[in-house]
Design a protein around this motif. Structure first.
Motif, PDB file in Angstrom:
ATOM      1  N   PRO A  78     -10.762  90.300  11.543  1.00  0.00           N
ATOM      2  CA  PRO A  78      -9.779  91.386  11.677  1.00  0.00           C
ATOM      3  C   PRO A  78      -8.523  91.114  10.860  1.00  0.00           C
ATOM      4  N   GLY A  79      -8.091  92.121  10.114  1.00  0.00           N
ATOM      5  CA  GLY A  79      -6.887  91.991   9.311  1.00  0.00           C
ATOM      6  C   GLY A  79      -7.088  91.335   7.963  1.00  0.00           C
ATOM      7  N   GLN A  80      -8.258  90.749   7.742  1.00  0.00           N
ATOM      8  CA  GLN A  80      -8.517  90.087   6.461  1.00  0.00           C
ATOM      9  C   GLN A  80      -8.748  91.133   5.377  1.00  0.00           C
ATOM     10  N   ARG A  81      -8.183  90.899   4.216  1.00  0.00           N
ATOM     11  CA  ARG A  81      -8.331  91.843   3.101  1.00  0.00           C
ATOM     12  C   ARG A  81      -9.760  91.820   2.564  1.00  0.00           C
ATOM     13  N   THR A 100     -16.174  92.343  10.618  1.00  0.00           N
ATOM     14  CA  THR A 100     -16.600  93.492   9.820  1.00  0.00           C
ATOM     15  C   THR A 100     -17.440  93.005   8.655  1.00  0.00           C
ATOM     16  N   ALA A 101     -18.658  93.531   8.543  1.00  0.00           N
ATOM     17  CA  ALA A 101     -19.544  93.224   7.420  1.00  0.00           C
ATOM     18  C   ALA A 101     -19.518  94.399   6.455  1.00  0.00           C
ATOM     19  N   VAL A 102     -19.301  94.090   5.178  1.00  0.00           N
ATOM     20  CA  VAL A 102     -19.188  95.130   4.154  1.00  0.00           C
ATOM     21  C   VAL A 102     -20.217  94.854   3.062  1.00  0.00           C
ATOM     22  N   GLY A 103     -21.039  95.846   2.777  1.00  0.00           N
ATOM     23  CA  GLY A 103     -22.045  95.722   1.734  1.00  0.00           C
ATOM     24  C   GLY A 103     -21.590  96.397   0.461  1.00  0.00           C
TER      25      GLY A 103
END
Length: 272
Positions: A78-81, A100-103
Motif C-alpha cells: 500500500p502506498g508504494q509507487r 496490489t499485483a499489477v500486470g
C-alpha cells in the motif's frame, strides 16, 4: 521471452502477495474482460506451468496469463509507487487490503474455469520446475523426431516446458553440440535433460541467472558461456562466440542463437 525460472519467480511473488487473501478490487484491461469484476473472491494460489501463469480464485475461476517477450507482473505494498511502466501498458490490477499485483504488457490474459485449465496448458510437456517432472516422458517427446535440430526441440514447449533461448544456447554449449545437431545424433540426450533440470532448479531462487561453473567464476565475472556474448572470447577455448538469427521452426519468430564453433560439434545454421 522469459525462461521457466523467471516465470516460476513471478508465480512465487504473486502467490506470496495474494494467496489466501480476498480481492477488494480487480481491473482487467482487455476488451473481453473489461466488465469482469473479481472483487470479493479469494485467491487460492498462483502457480507456474512452464511459461504460463495460473492465478486461481474461489468459485472455480482461473486467470491465465503469459508474459511472452516483455510482459511482467509487479507486486506492490500500500502506498508504494507503481513502477512497471506507463499506465497505458497495464493490463491487470488485482488488489487486496495489503497487496496490489499489477500486470504490465501482458499479451495473453484470459479468464476460464479452473476445471478447464488443460485447454491452455494441457499441450505442454513435462515441466522442468514442476512437482510432476517426468524425465522419461520428456525424453520420449524429445526423441520423437530424431532428425529435428536439438535447439528447436528444446524450445518446443510440447516436449518439455520451461526452456527459452538463453537455456537452449547454454545447454547446447554444455553438451558440446551446436543447436543444429539432430536430436538423434546426441550420444546421451538424457544427460541433456538432467542438465536442464539442474540449471533451472539452481537458478529459480536467484534474479541473476548463471550457468558458468565455479572454475570459470573464479577467474571471470561472466555468468553465461555463450548467450549474449557474440564476438567475445569463449570462456573455455578463447574462440570468438558466433551468432545467427534463427526461427528454430517458427516462421516470423527469429531470435539470436549463440555457439562456440570450436567447443561445439555439429552443423551450423543453414547457408553457413
Amino acid at each position: 521471452m522469459p525462461e521457466g525460472d523467471t516465470v516460476w519467480q513471478a508465480a512465487r511473488r504473486l502467490h506470496r502477495g495474494l494467496a489466501g487473501r480476498t480481492l477488494v478490487r480487480s481491473d482487467l484491461r482487455v476488451p473481453r474482460l473489461a466488465t469482469v469484476d473479481l472483487a470479493g473472491r479469494t485467491v487460492i494460489d498462483v502457480i507456474a506451468r512452464g511459461k504460463h501463469l495460473l492465478t486461481r480464485f474461489s468459485g472455480g475461476l482461473t486467470l491465465h496469463s503469459h508474459l511472452q517477450m516483455d510482459g511482467s507482473w509487479k507486486v506492490y505494498a500500500p502506498g508504494q509507487r507503481w513502477s512497471g511502466g506507463p499506465g497505458h501498458q497495464i493490463r491487470a490490477v488485482l488488489a487486496t487490503d495489503d497487496t496490489t499485483a499489477v500486470g504490465y504488457r501482458l499479451p495473453v490474459l484470459e479468464l476460464l474455469r479452473t476445471a478447464d485449465e488443460d485447454h491452455v496448458v494441457g499441450h505442454l510437456g513435462p515441466d522442468l520446475l514442476g512437482p510432476d517432472w517426468d524425465a522419461g516422458e520428456a525424453l520420449r517427446r524429445l526423441l520423437a523426431d530424431p532428425s529435428r535440430p536439438v535447439g528447436s526441440a528444446l524450445l518446443d514447449q510440447r516436449n518439455l516446458a520451461g526452456i527459452g533461448n538463453v537455456y537452449m544456447a547454454e545447454l547446447c554449449f554444455l553438451a558440446r553440440f551446436t543447436p543444429w545437431t539432430p536430436v538423434g545424433d546426441l550420444p546421451s540426450p538424457e544427460r541433456l535433460l538432467g542438465a536442464a533440470r539442474r540449471l533451472l532448479e539452481a537458478n529459480r531462487e536467484w534474479p541473476d541467472r548463471t550457468t558458468t561453473g565455479p572454475a570459470v567464476r573464479s577467474r571471470s565475472t561472466e555468468r553465461l558461456y555463450v548467450y549474449g556474448r557474440a564476438g567475445r572470447s569463449c570462456l573455455i577455448c578463447g574462440t570468438p562466440i558466433r551468432t545467427a538469427s534463427e526461427s528454430h521452426g517458427w516462421t516470423g519468430r527469429e531470435r539470436p542463437t549463440y555457439w562456440c564453433p570450436r567447443c561445439q560439434r555439429g552443423p551450423g545454421p543453414a547457408g553457413r
